[in-house]
Design a protein around this motif. Structure first.
Motif, mmCIF file in Angstrom:
data_model
loop_
_atom_site.group_PDB
_atom_site.id
_atom_site.type_symbol
_atom_site.label_atom_id
_atom_site.label_comp_id
_atom_site.label_asym_id
_atom_site.label_seq_id
_atom_site.Cartn_x
_atom_site.Cartn_y
_atom_site.Cartn_z
ATOM 1 N N ASN A 1 -7.661 -10.950 -7.638
ATOM 2 C CA ASN A 1 -8.196 -12.313 -7.528
ATOM 3 C C ASN A 1 -7.189 -13.307 -6.953
ATOM 4 O O ASN A 1 -7.442 -14.510 -6.955
ATOM 5 C CB ASN A 1 -8.670 -12.796 -8.902
ATOM 6 C CG ASN A 1 -9.838 -11.980 -9.428
ATOM 7 O OD1 ASN A 1 -10.746 -11.634 -8.681
ATOM 8 N ND2 ASN A 1 -9.798 -11.652 -10.714
ATOM 9 N N GLU A 2 -6.055 -12.806 -6.478
ATOM 10 C CA GLU A 2 -5.019 -13.686 -5.943
ATOM 11 C C GLU A 2 -5.119 -13.775 -4.418
ATOM 12 O O GLU A 2 -5.534 -12.824 -3.754
ATOM 13 C CB GLU A 2 -3.632 -13.168 -6.332
ATOM 14 C CG GLU A 2 -3.413 -13.030 -7.836
ATOM 15 C CD GLU A 2 -3.462 -14.353 -8.572
ATOM 16 O OE1 GLU A 2 -3.269 -15.411 -7.932
ATOM 17 O OE2 GLU A 2 -3.693 -14.333 -9.795
ATOM 18 N N ARG A 3 -4.707 -14.910 -3.875
ATOM 19 C CA ARG A 3 -4.798 -15.145 -2.425
ATOM 20 C C ARG A 3 -3.573 -14.546 -1.719
ATOM 21 O O ARG A 3 -2.745 -15.254 -1.154
ATOM 22 C CB ARG A 3 -4.908 -16.639 -2.158
ATOM 23 C CG ARG A 3 -6.222 -17.238 -2.606
ATOM 24 C CD ARG A 3 -6.312 -18.737 -2.379
ATOM 25 N NE ARG A 3 -5.385 -19.478 -3.245
ATOM 26 C CZ ARG A 3 -4.273 -20.041 -2.836
ATOM 27 N NH1 ARG A 3 -3.904 -19.957 -1.567
ATOM 28 N NH2 ARG A 3 -3.504 -20.713 -3.681
ATOM 29 N N VAL A 4 -3.464 -13.233 -1.800
ATOM 30 C CA VAL A 4 -2.344 -12.528 -1.177
ATOM 31 C C VAL A 4 -2.861 -11.356 -0.351
ATOM 32 O O VAL A 4 -3.984 -10.883 -0.551
ATOM 33 C CB VAL A 4 -1.345 -12.009 -2.238
ATOM 34 C CG1 VAL A 4 -0.726 -13.160 -3.013
ATOM 35 C CG2 VAL A 4 -2.016 -11.020 -3.191
ATOM 36 N N GLN A 5 -2.024 -10.920 0.566
ATOM 37 C CA GLN A 5 -2.316 -9.714 1.345
ATOM 38 C C GLN A 5 -1.468 -8.582 0.781
ATOM 39 O O GLN A 5 -0.247 -8.699 0.700
ATOM 40 C CB GLN A 5 -1.955 -9.935 2.823
ATOM 41 C CG GLN A 5 -2.713 -11.055 3.500
ATOM 42 C CD GLN A 5 -4.151 -10.679 3.794
ATOM 43 O OE1 GLN A 5 -4.472 -9.508 3.959
ATOM 44 N NE2 GLN A 5 -5.015 -11.672 3.852
ATOM 45 N N LEU A 6 -2.105 -7.508 0.348
ATOM 46 C CA LEU A 6 -1.374 -6.360 -0.176
ATOM 47 C C LEU A 6 -1.215 -5.309 0.920
ATOM 48 O O LEU A 6 -2.198 -4.914 1.562
ATOM 49 C CB LEU A 6 -2.087 -5.747 -1.381
ATOM 50 C CG LEU A 6 -1.808 -6.438 -2.722
ATOM 51 C CD1 LEU A 6 -2.628 -7.712 -2.845
ATOM 52 C CD2 LEU A 6 -2.092 -5.514 -3.894
ATOM 53 N N ILE A 7 0.017 -4.873 1.115
ATOM 54 C CA ILE A 7 0.326 -3.875 2.126
ATOM 55 C C ILE A 7 1.035 -2.712 1.428
ATOM 56 O O ILE A 7 2.050 -2.909 0.757
ATOM 57 C CB ILE A 7 1.249 -4.444 3.225
ATOM 58 C CG1 ILE A 7 0.641 -5.703 3.842
ATOM 59 C CG2 ILE A 7 1.531 -3.385 4.284
ATOM 60 C CD1 ILE A 7 -0.664 -5.489 4.565
ATOM 61 N N HIS A 8 0.520 -1.518 1.607
ATOM 62 C CA HIS A 8 1.118 -0.355 0.957
ATOM 63 C C HIS A 8 2.211 0.248 1.824
ATOM 64 O O HIS A 8 2.014 0.463 3.021
ATOM 65 C CB HIS A 8 0.053 0.705 0.672
ATOM 66 C CG HIS A 8 0.595 1.921 -0.017
ATOM 67 N ND1 HIS A 8 0.435 3.196 0.475
ATOM 68 C CD2 HIS A 8 1.324 2.040 -1.156
ATOM 69 C CE1 HIS A 8 1.028 4.054 -0.338
ATOM 70 N NE2 HIS A 8 1.570 3.389 -1.331
ATOM 71 N N ASN A 9 3.347 0.490 1.209
ATOM 72 C CA ASN A 9 4.456 1.175 1.882
ATOM 73 C C ASN A 9 4.434 2.648 1.485
ATOM 74 O O ASN A 9 4.861 3.003 0.389
ATOM 75 C CB ASN A 9 5.783 0.540 1.471
ATOM 76 C CG ASN A 9 6.991 1.330 1.973
ATOM 77 O OD1 ASN A 9 6.867 2.118 2.910
ATOM 78 N ND2 ASN A 9 8.135 1.116 1.357
ATOM 79 N N PRO A 10 3.965 3.525 2.359
ATOM 80 C CA PRO A 10 3.885 4.943 2.010
ATOM 81 C C PRO A 10 5.256 5.598 1.882
ATOM 82 O O PRO A 10 5.387 6.673 1.306
ATOM 83 C CB PRO A 10 3.086 5.553 3.171
ATOM 84 C CG PRO A 10 3.377 4.642 4.324
ATOM 85 C CD PRO A 10 3.485 3.268 3.735
ATOM 86 N N ASP A 11 6.279 4.926 2.416
ATOM 87 C CA ASP A 11 7.637 5.467 2.372
ATOM 88 C C ASP A 11 8.485 4.772 1.308
ATOM 89 O O ASP A 11 9.708 4.690 1.431
ATOM 90 C CB ASP A 11 8.302 5.311 3.743
ATOM 91 C CG ASP A 11 7.515 5.995 4.845
ATOM 92 O OD1 ASP A 11 7.073 7.143 4.630
ATOM 93 O OD2 ASP A 11 7.335 5.387 5.913
ATOM 94 N N TRP A 12 7.841 4.283 0.253
ATOM 95 C CA TRP A 12 8.537 3.486 -0.754
ATOM 96 C C TRP A 12 9.725 4.222 -1.380
ATOM 97 O O TRP A 12 10.695 3.597 -1.813
ATOM 98 C CB TRP A 12 7.559 3.062 -1.850
ATOM 99 C CG TRP A 12 6.948 4.206 -2.611
ATOM 100 C CD1 TRP A 12 5.769 4.823 -2.338
ATOM 101 C CD2 TRP A 12 7.491 4.860 -3.762
ATOM 102 N NE1 TRP A 12 5.537 5.844 -3.232
ATOM 103 C CE2 TRP A 12 6.579 5.885 -4.132
ATOM 104 C CE3 TRP A 12 8.643 4.703 -4.518
ATOM 105 C CZ2 TRP A 12 6.804 6.719 -5.219
ATOM 106 C CZ3 TRP A 12 8.863 5.540 -5.597
ATOM 107 C CH2 TRP A 12 7.952 6.528 -5.941
ATOM 108 N N GLN A 13 9.662 5.563 -1.414
ATOM 109 C CA GLN A 13 10.751 6.328 -2.026
ATOM 110 C C GLN A 13 12.063 6.210 -1.246
ATOM 111 O O GLN A 13 13.134 6.487 -1.776
ATOM 112 C CB GLN A 13 10.347 7.800 -2.166
ATOM 113 C CG GLN A 13 9.290 8.027 -3.251
ATOM 114 C CD GLN A 13 8.831 9.469 -3.317
ATOM 115 O OE1 GLN A 13 8.338 10.027 -2.343
ATOM 116 N NE2 GLN A 13 9.005 10.083 -4.478
#
Length: 213
Positions: free
Chosen positions: A72-84
């Motif tokens: 419900n927040e006004r943000v853009q979520l971007i997934h980092n598949p290389d987070w490790q």
């Protein structure tokens, strides 16, 4: 220090780095409770009240959980598949995502912030942005605390190509030395309070004057 009323909401983007697995803590720091909010929601609320726009959250280990937490927040979520790989990969992911926004040509800089510095205030973030615009030579504006410089920090758009190719656990602190003449700092000692271990979290709760999260 007051917020400059001349700063357009679209000039600076905020990128919140929240991709790690909190291995030292042993549980996801992003979802720890602080003052009736999770740390990630606390960071998001702080960012959304600034003059900056858009606000991007880079996820990783907890992608699905953070999607639900911030739905419900006004943000853009971007997934980092290389987070490790580490923080460098999340910075890279955030900057690459920013480059795809329709308004990217209007953006002057990106403000990098972490999800585990809950004492960071909206006023401080606005002070960083104000300082960035106050000196035309500024390419980096960092937070000064505990005899060091670190996040949150603002990076001029001319540095985006450098940030776009970061890898591994290498953050952006090395840019502070490379651009020392173009570096400005804003002091904020409470930035030293972060949450990497259980002891850090207990200290945070104690500082808040509440024995319960």
């Amino acid at each position: 220090m007051s917020t400059s009323p001349t700063i357009s909401p679209t000039n600076v983007a905020i990128i919140i780095l929240a991709g790690g697995s909190s291995s030292r803590l042993g549980k996801p720091k992003q979802l720890l409770q602080y003052q009736q909010k999770t740390l990630i929601k606390h960071a998001v609320k702080t960012a959304l009240q600034t003059t900056a726009k858009p606000v991007i959250v880079v996820t990783g280990f907890l992608n699905e959980e953070l999607v639900v937490e911030l739905e419900n927040e006004r943000v853009q979520l971007i997934h980092n598949p290389d987070w490790q790989e580490g923080m460098g990969s999340s910075i890279r992911t955030g900057i690459n995502a920013l480059g795809k926004f329709e308004t990217v040509t209007e953006i002057d800089a990106a403000l990098m912030m972490l999800c585990d510095q809950p004492l960071i205030t909206t006023e401080h973030l606005n002070c960083l942005i104000t300082q960035f615009y106050a000196d035309k030579r500024s390419m980096v504006v960092a937070t000064a605390y505990a005899e060091t410089k670190g996040a949150p920090a603002v990076f001029d758009k001319t540095l985006f190509p450098v940030l776009e190719v970061l890898s591994g656990d290498k953050g952006a602190q090395w840019l502070f030395k490379n651009y020392e003449k173009e570096l400005k700092v804003v002091a904020f000692e409470s930035a030293a309070i972060d949450v990497d271990t259980e002891e850090d979290y207990l200290r945070l709760i104690k500082l808040s004057g509440n024995n319960n999260p």
